[in-house]
Design a protein around this motif. Sequence first.
Motif, PDB file in Angstrom:
ATOM      1  N   THR A 197     -14.496  69.209  30.760  1.00 14.98           N
ATOM      2  CA  THR A 197     -14.545  68.421  32.003  1.00 14.98           C
ATOM      3  C   THR A 197     -13.224  67.984  32.665  1.00 14.98           C
ATOM      4  OG1 THR A 197     -16.420  68.316  30.545  1.00 14.98           O
ATOM      5  CG2 THR A 197     -16.065  67.396  32.971  1.00 14.98           C
ATOM      6  N   SER A 198     -12.001  67.279  32.092  1.00 19.39           N
ATOM      7  CA  SER A 198     -11.461  66.268  32.013  1.00 19.39           C
ATOM      8  C   SER A 198     -10.391  66.812  30.946  1.00 19.39           C
ATOM      9  CB  SER A 198     -11.794  65.223  32.745  1.00 19.39           C
ATOM     10  OG  SER A 198     -11.639  64.409  31.392  1.00 19.39           O
ATOM     11  N   ASN A 200      -8.713  63.350  30.566  1.00 21.14           N
ATOM     12  CA  ASN A 200      -8.459  61.770  30.171  1.00 21.14           C
ATOM     13  C   ASN A 200      -9.495  61.481  29.257  1.00 21.14           C
ATOM     14  OD1 ASN A 200      -9.328  58.971  30.531  1.00 21.14           O
ATOM     15  ND2 ASN A 200      -8.317  59.454  32.857  1.00 21.14           N
ATOM     16  N   LEU A 203     -12.284  58.760  30.916  1.00 15.98           N
ATOM     17  CA  LEU A 203     -13.233  59.452  31.788  1.00 15.98           C
ATOM     18  C   LEU A 203     -14.750  60.750  30.819  1.00 15.98           C
ATOM     19  CD1 LEU A 203     -15.364  59.952  33.958  1.00 15.98           C
ATOM     20  CD2 LEU A 203     -12.905  61.803  34.841  1.00 15.98           C
ATOM     21  N   SER A 204     -13.316  61.192  29.999  1.00 15.16           N
ATOM     22  CA  SER A 204     -14.436  61.868  28.506  1.00 15.16           C
ATOM     23  C   SER A 204     -15.570  61.092  28.034  1.00 15.16           C
ATOM     24  CB  SER A 204     -13.620  63.069  28.539  1.00 15.16           C
ATOM     25  OG  SER A 204     -12.752  63.819  28.932  1.00 15.16           O
ATOM     26  N   THR A 243     -14.199  64.860  38.673  1.00 20.05           N
ATOM     27  CA  THR A 243     -13.674  65.020  38.069  1.00 20.05           C
ATOM     28  C   THR A 243     -12.915  66.830  37.728  1.00 20.05           C
ATOM     29  OG1 THR A 243     -15.221  66.989  36.987  1.00 20.05           O
ATOM     30  CG2 THR A 243     -14.794  65.248  36.078  1.00 20.05           C
ATOM     31  N   ASP A 244     -13.023  66.901  39.350  1.00 22.90           N
ATOM     32  CA  ASP A 244     -12.124  68.031  40.390  1.00 22.90           C
ATOM     33  C   ASP A 244     -10.403  67.856  40.126  1.00 22.90           C
ATOM     34  OD1 ASP A 244     -11.714  66.766  43.250  1.00 22.90           O
ATOM     35  OD2 ASP A 244     -13.532  66.016  42.253  1.00 22.90           O
ATOM     36  N   PHE A 246      -8.992  67.570  38.286  1.00 24.91           N
ATOM     37  CA  PHE A 246      -8.133  68.169  37.136  1.00 24.91           C
ATOM     38  C   PHE A 246      -8.092  69.485  36.814  1.00 24.91           C
ATOM     39  CE2 PHE A 246      -9.751  64.186  35.441  1.00 24.91           C
ATOM     40  CZ  PHE A 246      -8.306  63.606  35.114  1.00 24.91           C
TER      41      PHE A 246
END
Length: 360
Positions: A197-198, A200, A203-204, A243-244, A246
């Motif tokens: 998803t990312s 980071n 963030l995850s 998340t976009d 990434f």
Amino acid sequence: MPLGASPQRGRGAQSATVPDRFGLPTREMDGDWRDAMEALDGPPVKLRTTVTEEHPKTILSFNQSPDIFFDRSVNAYRGCEHGCVYCFARPTHAYHDLSPGLDFETKLYAKPNAAQLLKETLARRKYRPRPIAMGTNTDPYQPIEGDYRITRQLLEVCLDARHPVTITTKSDRVLQDLDLLAEMARRNLVAVAISVTSLNPVLSGKLEPRAAAPAKRMAALAKLAEAGVPTHCSIAPVIPAITDEFMESIVAEAAGAGVKSCGWIPLRLPHEVSPLFREWLDVHFPDRARKVMGIVKSIRGGRDNDPSFFSRLRPTGVWVELFRARFLVACRRNAIRKTHFELDCDAFRQPETGDQLRLL
């Protein structure tokens, strides 16, 4: 939950939403001591994960959805401890009068007899093979797989029967079965997709608190590819304004790991997932919650979710066109594309059951 409230530590959902789609009544106060338990003892200190063993009569689920690539699937577990707040499978817990919120990630169910049921199904005279999808509803490699190893047992049955399988996961625990997967890959019986998803980890940790860190997922992709297992990196879901950013870097890292196939899936918010996700936004990203949902609505025909066949997986609008263009440019730069893996269904042989031995 009010804006800026403290997050539910270690969990994706922030509350236990009550399912109301099926007319299920909420429990009324009846004078039982449990009605006053929280008032007397205070709120529970920590949510505990529980696992209940169940023994279904069937394990292979068939579907006739015209817009997905598989027609049958196996789920070794119900519920998922990864706790991904956006998980489209959360509403399935409502079928059992459980919360798609915290119950989905804390009240889990395991199916210890899954492999035996699958073996019996594949042994039926009229059975005809097509790839079995694993990980379509809950993750086959979520933490409790480390104890139960039901997914491994299912793979052993499929390898013995020469039956093709596709796997989708967010866990590097898939590497525990690399011996089986490598052998199945040599026979063109398996393809594995890992969702990233990312890149980071912080963030995850908010989005999918008990899933493997992004770096571990990328390392798993590399080891699978090195072992000759057909691998796919799924950028899923792409969450606008969160998340976009990434997308390009995930494609680049996947290519560097030896992955030849990538794809992306935009955020979906069916049924109870929508209020859960909105609540999550209010807790973790109150500064951009309106922007995120504004973009989501713009690609879903003005609604939080579009449930219609085909359009549910193919939203429209300027934001979708922008994401698609960015993804295609990143793929061209890294010599990567989305691949549909054609697995071998012709080598299938019915499993041995009871005293019946295989002749060949």
